[in-house]
Scaffold this motif. Structure first.
Motif, short mmCIF file in Angstrom:
data_model
loop_
_atom_site.label_atom_id
_atom_site.label_comp_id
_atom_site.label_asym_id
_atom_site.label_seq_id
_atom_site.Cartn_x
_atom_site.Cartn_y
_atom_site.Cartn_z
N SER A 2 0.85 -1.19 0.00
CA SER A 2 0.00 0.00 0.00
C SER A 2 0.89 1.25 0.00
O SER A 2 1.94 1.26 0.61
N ILE A 3 0.43 2.27 -0.70
CA ILE A 3 1.20 3.52 -0.79
C ILE A 3 0.26 4.68 -0.48
O ILE A 3 -0.85 4.73 -1.00
N MET A 7 -2.49 14.99 0.94
CA MET A 7 -2.89 15.92 -0.11
C MET A 7 -3.60 17.10 0.55
O MET A 7 -4.52 16.89 1.34
N PRO A 8 -3.15 18.33 0.25
CA PRO A 8 -3.89 19.47 0.78
C PRO A 8 -5.20 19.66 0.02
O PRO A 8 -5.22 19.47 -1.19
N GLN A 21 -5.42 12.17 3.82
CA GLN A 21 -4.57 11.04 3.45
C GLN A 21 -5.07 10.46 2.14
O GLN A 21 -6.25 10.18 1.98
N VAL A 22 -4.16 10.32 1.23
CA VAL A 22 -4.50 9.80 -0.09
C VAL A 22 -3.80 8.46 -0.27
O VAL A 22 -2.59 8.36 -0.10
N TRP A 23 -4.59 7.44 -0.56
CA TRP A 23 -4.02 6.09 -0.77
C TRP A 23 -3.88 5.86 -2.27
O TRP A 23 -4.87 5.68 -2.96
N HIS A 24 -2.65 5.86 -2.75
CA HIS A 24 -2.43 5.61 -4.18
C HIS A 24 -2.61 4.14 -4.51
O HIS A 24 -2.96 3.78 -5.62
N TYR A 59 -9.26 10.55 -6.66
CA TYR A 59 -7.87 10.46 -7.15
C TYR A 59 -7.63 9.04 -7.67
O TYR A 59 -8.34 8.09 -7.28
N PRO A 60 -6.64 8.87 -8.52
CA PRO A 60 -6.36 7.53 -9.07
C PRO A 60 -5.91 6.58 -7.96
O PRO A 60 -5.26 7.00 -7.00
#
Ligand SMILES: [Zn+2]
Length: 218
Positions: A2-3, A7-8, A21-24, A59-60
């Motif tokens: 997991s990555i 992100m503001p 928190q954004v999980w790519h 987000y992707p």
């Protein structure tokens, strides 16, 4: 693996700059708690710390379920991708192996629905085709096409599939119960063209167009 990153996001209501928190990438085996937030959609909702305003995050994301041998890549069509999100599709396919279900989706609702389909051990090709059939049925009963109709969960006790139905923007979401026999009846219609339209080890667009082809072919 997991990555994630931060992100503001500036609040549209009061201007406060929040951080989300954004999980790519989400690996279901390593982060089941985050996977559940994909399934219920809460990962993509944020609340402003100053005024409580609720915002949607989009987000992707790579969603990998190793136990189900399933991998989904979500990004909006035409969205500019950051280098870390840049899909190297062949690379992923080579790493996970030929028996994987590889899916691409272009809206968050599809990602969430697909993650629930896999969670409940269902066949995503059948669920995709079934949605088109159910939409047509709703339309013939109510005289209008639903705005959204998405699989929510399997009700094992009563052998039924639960859906969330939205008829129009201003209308509240309704739940809709579909006998599981409807789902099982889709299989014979898919069989002849499953290899071509839903081959394992190759990327398949989990979209309305693919469902339409599957049903037309059947
Ligand atoms: Zn705010």
């Amino acid at each position: 693996m997991s990555i994630r990153s931060e992100m503001p996001w500036p609040c549209m209501n009061c201007g406060t700059v929040n951080h989300a928190q954004v999980w790519h990438a989400v690996n279901v085996a390593q982060d089941p708690r985050i996977a559940r937030k994909v399934q219920d959609g809460s990962l993509f909702r944020a609340v402003c710390r100053s005024c409580g305003f609720q915002a949607g995050l989009d987000y992707p994301i790579h969603y990998h379920d190793p136990a189900r041998r399933s991998y989904c890549l979500y990004h909006q069509l035409g969205q500019a991708l950051a280098p870390e999100d840049q899909p190297d599709l062949q690379d992923i396919a080579g790493k996970v192996g030929p028996e994987y279900r590889l899916r691409r989706v272009y809206d968050l609702d599809s990602l969430m629905e697909l993650s629930r389909v896999w969670r409940d051990g269902l066949d995503d090709a059948a669920i995709l085709a079934l949605r088109l059939l159910l939409e047509a049925q709703v339309e013939s009963h109510r005289g209008a096409r639903p705005l959204a109709l998405r699989f929510d969960h399997l009700e094992v006790d009563v052998d039924a599939l639960e859906y969330v139905l939205v008829m129009e923007e201003s209308a509240p979401a309704e739940s809709m119960t579909v006998p599981a026999v409807f789902y099982r009846n889709v299989f014979p219609r898919l069989e002849a063209h499953r290899e071509r339209l839903f081959p394992t080890g190759r990327w398949v667009e989990w979209t309305r167009e693919t469902a339409r082809q599957a049903l037309m072919a059947g």
